[in-house]
Design a protein around this motif. Sequence first.
Motif, PDB file in Angstrom:
ATOM      1  N   PRO A  89       0.784  -1.402   0.109  1.00 54.36           N
ATOM      2  CA  PRO A  89      -0.286  -0.177   0.048  1.00 54.36           C
ATOM      3  C   PRO A  89       0.478   1.216   0.166  1.00 54.36           C
ATOM      4  N   GLU A  90       2.181   1.059   0.225  1.00 51.26           N
ATOM      5  CA  GLU A  90       2.950   1.976   0.491  1.00 51.26           C
ATOM      6  C   GLU A  90       4.142   2.848  -0.849  1.00 51.26           C
ATOM      7  N   GLY A  91       3.851   1.897  -2.077  1.00 47.78           N
ATOM      8  CA  GLY A  91       4.024   1.496  -3.478  1.00 47.78           C
ATOM      9  C   GLY A  91       3.673   2.458  -3.575  1.00 47.78           C
ATOM     10  N   PRO A  92       4.565   2.942  -4.991  1.00 51.73           N
ATOM     11  CA  PRO A  92       5.125   3.945  -5.946  1.00 51.73           C
ATOM     12  C   PRO A  92       3.317   3.239  -7.232  1.00 51.73           C
ATOM     13  N   GLU A  93       3.167   1.625  -7.180  1.00 52.34           N
ATOM     14  CA  GLU A  93       1.938   1.362  -7.624  1.00 52.34           C
ATOM     15  C   GLU A  93       0.716   2.071  -6.644  1.00 52.34           C
ATOM     16  N   ALA A  94       0.499   1.601  -5.904  1.00 54.65           N
ATOM     17  CA  ALA A  94      -0.449   1.426  -5.175  1.00 54.65           C
ATOM     18  C   ALA A  94      -0.356   3.190  -4.883  1.00 54.65           C
ATOM     19  N   ALA A  95       0.357   3.765  -5.105  1.00 51.47           N
ATOM     20  CA  ALA A  95       0.388   5.572  -4.931  1.00 51.47           C
ATOM     21  C   ALA A  95      -0.686   5.913  -5.811  1.00 51.47           C
ATOM     22  N   ALA A  96      -0.358   5.252  -6.906  1.00 48.36           N
ATOM     23  CA  ALA A  96      -0.887   5.770  -9.159  1.00 48.36           C
ATOM     24  C   ALA A  96      -2.254   5.598  -8.472  1.00 48.36           C
ATOM     25  N   TYR A  97      -2.993   4.630  -8.527  1.00 51.38           N
ATOM     26  CA  TYR A  97      -4.014   3.925  -8.135  1.00 51.38           C
ATOM     27  C   TYR A  97      -4.493   5.458  -6.972  1.00 51.38           C
ATOM     28  N   ARG A  98      -4.037   4.803  -6.287  1.00 50.52           N
ATOM     29  CA  ARG A  98      -4.865   5.743  -4.665  1.00 50.52           C
ATOM     30  C   ARG A  98      -5.270   7.186  -5.798  1.00 50.52           C
ATOM     31  N   ALA A  99      -4.365   7.980  -6.066  1.00 46.26           N
ATOM     32  CA  ALA A  99      -4.692   8.779  -7.212  1.00 46.26           C
ATOM     33  C   ALA A  99      -6.032   9.604  -7.523  1.00 46.26           C
ATOM     34  N   ILE A 100      -6.244   8.575  -8.160  1.00 48.09           N
ATOM     35  CA  ILE A 100      -7.322   8.154  -9.136  1.00 48.09           C
ATOM     36  C   ILE A 100      -8.197   7.490  -8.421  1.00 48.09           C
ATOM     37  N   ALA A 101      -8.260   7.311  -6.811  1.00 47.77           N
ATOM     38  CA  ALA A 101      -8.974   6.674  -6.340  1.00 47.77           C
ATOM     39  C   ALA A 101      -9.781   8.412  -5.512  1.00 47.77           C
ATOM     40  N   ARG A 102      -8.996   8.642  -5.208  1.00 41.52           N
ATOM     41  CA  ARG A 102      -8.433  10.357  -4.201  1.00 41.52           C
ATOM     42  C   ARG A 102      -9.927  10.740  -5.539  1.00 41.52           C
ATOM     43  N   ARG A 103      -9.397  11.317  -7.009  1.00 45.13           N
ATOM     44  CA  ARG A 103      -9.774  12.094  -8.209  1.00 45.13           C
ATOM     45  C   ARG A 103     -11.475  11.492  -8.168  1.00 45.13           C
ATOM     46  N   LEU A 104     -11.885  10.118  -8.084  1.00 43.50           N
ATOM     47  CA  LEU A 104     -12.950  10.120  -8.256  1.00 43.50           C
ATOM     48  C   LEU A 104     -14.020  10.210  -7.130  1.00 43.50           C
ATOM     49  N   VAL A 105     -13.163  10.466  -5.679  1.00 39.80           N
ATOM     50  CA  VAL A 105     -14.712  10.538  -4.648  1.00 39.80           C
ATOM     51  C   VAL A 105     -14.076  11.618  -4.908  1.00 39.80           C
ATOM     52  N   THR A 106     -13.918  12.902  -4.918  1.00 34.23           N
ATOM     53  CA  THR A 106     -14.799  14.387  -5.623  1.00 34.23           C
ATOM     54  C   THR A 106     -15.673  14.553  -6.871  1.00 34.23           C
ATOM     55  N   ARG A 107     -15.584  13.802  -7.124  1.00 31.68           N
ATOM     56  CA  ARG A 107     -16.373  13.761  -8.395  1.00 31.68           C
ATOM     57  C   ARG A 107     -17.121  13.082  -8.695  1.00 31.68           C
ATOM     58  N   ILE A 108     -17.769  11.892  -6.919  1.00 29.41           N
ATOM     59  CA  ILE A 108     -18.739  11.252  -7.180  1.00 29.41           C
ATOM     60  C   ILE A 108     -19.321  11.397  -5.784  1.00 29.41           C
ATOM     61  N   PRO A 109     -19.850  12.595  -5.215  1.00 33.49           N
ATOM     62  CA  PRO A 109     -19.537  13.115  -3.537  1.00 33.49           C
ATOM     63  C   PRO A 109     -20.042  12.159  -2.195  1.00 33.49           C
TER      64      PRO A 109
END
Length: 352
Positions: free
Chosen positions: A332-352
């Motif tokens: 969960p702290e690796g660079p690949e997980a960071a890329a997916y989590r950045a996408i998830a955070r953007r989705l959270v802002t799009r779907i309140p």
Amino acid sequence: MADTELSAEIKSALAGVEIPGGGDLASYPGLSEIIVTPGAIAFAIAVQPGMEAAFGPARDDAHKRAQALGGARKVMVSITAEKSSGPKFSHGSPVPAGKTSVKGVRRIIAVGSGKGGVGKSTTSVNIALALAAEGLKVGILDADLYGPSVPKLLGLEGRPAIREDGIFSPHEAFGVKAISIGSMLVPGQAVVWRGPMATSGLRQLLRETDWGELDVLVIDLPPGTGDIHIGLFQQAVVDGVVIVSTPQDLALIDAQKAIDMLRRMNVPVLGLVENMSYFIAPDTGNRYDIFGSGGAEKAAADLDLEFLGAIPLVMSIRENSDAGAPSVAVDPEGPEAAAYRAIARRLVTRIP
């Protein structure tokens, strides 16, 4: 009992099911092939438009007879009525009425692609896990009925439990609930269903699964723009779709077709993810743009869509996926997980 023997026994039992106008269901030309797997029995009854209600008692009787023979298997019997003109919709027009929410599910995000082989399912699973890492209650439904990958990606074993009322109890892996027809098949077994049958199967996986209370249900769509997509978007409230593509022009051409379908059906497109974006050589640190550079980001700008992020072509993602231990879960702290989590955070802002 072998699957083929059980299929024949069920068809024989259907000879006792009366249908409107006389005759029995076993000899009715609208009866589909009876599909039997270790976890499920499925068949469809095709009728003329307007005859759905009349065939309701026959469907119920057929369901009871198949259930009596199938033991613990889930029985799925659908009535289909296809109009010869097919589904019609035009750009900007509303889809047909009748969309409903899914019990216990607050939001639905689907993940699709214009073509196969772009890493859509791997992206779906890791996005689901990344959303869960943001503190959300998450489930994932494998709607890619012809090529289900979620059991492999999540390391799911065994068939899902079925309650006495016929409702699925989904698997749970890494804190995420999951359901897939792949868990009901023997290895290498194909799902040989025509469009109406697949649409009905998806409806039952979606509606007849005990999801509990979810903030987000992620649906891993099949590639392309087929019956399963249309069936889902016409009958369920989907809050938005993420499109996955590689930077390659060929993949982007097909991604644009998927986006066109979504816009025609008035389904929100949440943005574009560029998978296999680039490769960093582990020995030299040099970057290689194997499938081109920035193609999805440029396409997103041209299509007036949000570019949600880029996922690198990394061996660990493939290794973790094959092992049933997705990158977001095991590192969960690796660079690949960071890329997916950045996408998830953007989705959270799009779907309140």
